[in-house]
Design a protein around this motif. Sequence first.
Motif, PDB file in Angstrom:
ATOM      1  N   LEU A   1      29.677  96.413 -91.703  1.00 58.32           N
ATOM      2  CA  LEU A   1      30.859  97.203 -91.338  1.00 58.32           C
ATOM      3  C   LEU A   1      31.283  96.921 -89.898  1.00 58.32           C
ATOM      4  O   LEU A   1      32.478  96.806 -89.609  1.00 58.32           O
ATOM      5  CB  LEU A   1      30.584  98.695 -91.536  1.00 58.32           C
ATOM      6  CG  LEU A   1      30.654  99.178 -92.983  1.00 58.32           C
ATOM      7  CD1 LEU A   1      30.077 100.576 -93.123  1.00 58.32           C
ATOM      8  CD2 LEU A   1      32.090  99.141 -93.480  1.00 58.32           C
TER       9      LEU A   1
ATOM     10  N   LEU B   1      37.818 101.413 -92.935  1.00 63.97           N
ATOM     11  CA  LEU B   1      37.093 100.677 -93.970  1.00 63.97           C
ATOM     12  C   LEU B   1      36.276 101.648 -94.808  1.00 63.97           C
ATOM     13  O   LEU B   1      35.561 102.496 -94.276  1.00 63.97           O
ATOM     14  CB  LEU B   1      36.160  99.652 -93.336  1.00 63.97           C
ATOM     15  CG  LEU B   1      36.820  98.579 -92.492  1.00 63.97           C
ATOM     16  CD1 LEU B   1      35.760  97.715 -91.837  1.00 63.97           C
ATOM     17  CD2 LEU B   1      37.746  97.735 -93.328  1.00 63.97           C
TER      18      LEU B   1
ATOM     19  N   ILE C   1      39.086  92.834 -88.772  1.00 67.78           N
ATOM     20  CA  ILE C   1      40.213  93.372 -89.537  1.00 67.78           C
ATOM     21  C   ILE C   1      41.459  93.386 -88.638  1.00 67.78           C
ATOM     22  O   ILE C   1      41.381  93.694 -87.455  1.00 67.78           O
ATOM     23  CB  ILE C   1      39.878  94.756 -90.114  1.00 67.78           C
ATOM     24  CG1 ILE C   1      40.869  95.121 -91.201  1.00 67.78           C
ATOM     25  CG2 ILE C   1      39.814  95.798 -89.027  1.00 67.78           C
ATOM     26  CD1 ILE C   1      40.393  96.251 -92.074  1.00 67.78           C
TER      27      ILE C   1
ATOM     28  N   ALA D   1      36.331  91.968 -94.359  1.00 63.09           N
ATOM     29  CA  ALA D   1      37.543  91.919 -93.538  1.00 63.09           C
ATOM     30  C   ALA D   1      38.608  91.068 -94.213  1.00 63.09           C
ATOM     31  O   ALA D   1      39.790  91.438 -94.235  1.00 63.09           O
ATOM     32  CB  ALA D   1      37.218  91.371 -92.144  1.00 63.09           C
TER      33      ALA D   1
ATOM     34  N   TYR E   1      40.192  93.120 -97.025  1.00 54.42           N
ATOM     35  CA  TYR E   1      41.118  94.127 -96.503  1.00 54.42           C
ATOM     36  C   TYR E   1      42.363  93.479 -95.911  1.00 54.42           C
ATOM     37  O   TYR E   1      43.481  93.974 -96.107  1.00 54.42           O
ATOM     38  CB  TYR E   1      40.427  95.009 -95.460  1.00 54.42           C
ATOM     39  CG  TYR E   1      39.763  96.217 -96.050  1.00 54.42           C
ATOM     40  CD1 TYR E   1      40.483  97.381 -96.290  1.00 54.42           C
ATOM     41  CD2 TYR E   1      38.417  96.204 -96.376  1.00 54.42           C
ATOM     42  CE1 TYR E   1      39.872  98.506 -96.830  1.00 54.42           C
ATOM     43  CE2 TYR E   1      37.799  97.316 -96.924  1.00 54.42           C
ATOM     44  CZ  TYR E   1      38.538  98.461 -97.146  1.00 54.42           C
ATOM     45  OH  TYR E   1      37.939  99.575 -97.692  1.00 54.42           O
TER      46      TYR E   1
ATOM     47  N   ALA F   1      33.013  93.615 -89.921  1.00 52.61           N
ATOM     48  CA  ALA F   1      34.337  93.723 -90.546  1.00 52.61           C
ATOM     49  C   ALA F   1      35.334  94.380 -89.598  1.00 52.61           C
ATOM     50  O   ALA F   1      36.483  93.937 -89.492  1.00 52.61           O
ATOM     51  CB  ALA F   1      34.239  94.512 -91.849  1.00 52.61           C
ATOM     52  N   ARG F   2      34.896  95.418 -88.901  1.00 54.30           N
ATOM     53  CA  ARG F   2      35.800  96.111 -87.968  1.00 54.30           C
ATOM     54  C   ARG F   2      36.303  95.178 -86.866  1.00 54.30           C
ATOM     55  O   ARG F   2      37.432  95.304 -86.402  1.00 54.30           O
ATOM     56  CB  ARG F   2      35.104  97.320 -87.350  1.00 54.30           C
ATOM     57  CG  ARG F   2      34.995  98.483 -88.295  1.00 54.30           C
ATOM     58  CD  ARG F   2      34.404  99.722 -87.610  1.00 54.30           C
ATOM     59  NE  ARG F   2      34.049 100.702 -88.599  1.00 54.30           N
ATOM     60  CZ  ARG F   2      32.809 100.961 -89.017  1.00 54.30           C
ATOM     61  NH1 ARG F   2      31.776 100.325 -88.489  1.00 54.30           N
ATOM     62  NH2 ARG F   2      32.588 101.862 -89.942  1.00 54.30           N
TER      63      ARG F   2
END
Length: 135
Positions: free
Chosen positions: A101, A115, A108, A72, A75, A104-105
């Motif tokens: 993931l 992603l 972000i 994250a 990004y 990270a979602r």
Amino acid sequence: RQLKNFIGITLGTGIGGGLILNGRLYSGAHGSAGEVGHMMADQSRTYEFYFQRYRRTKNYSAMAKLLGRMFANVYNLLDVDAVILGGSVSKAANRFLPSALNEARKRILNKQIKLKILISKLKNAGALGAALLFI
């Protein structure tokens, strides 16, 4: 090969990285761009420190949370097309990547970004990259 902006992250005994911007290796003003393992994971320790701890103990749950936060951050800072994982630990990606993931979602900033975390098909990518530095 079609990606123009990405970061390659090696997950092995530690965390290494290389940054490609506009289709070219970006090494930064002092030659250390892309070293995501040396970003601070908290007030006192780097991602590298915690990654090594979790790798040694095979704590894939903690590794997933750590790497998810790192993805994250990458990004959020760079807005790259993808993160490409290599290194020996990436071979066990099925143990940590889905949870990473999800982590990270949650973190972000731009929720429109999809992603993209890819696993490199290159063998010995770290060694190849190091060798290319001397050509």
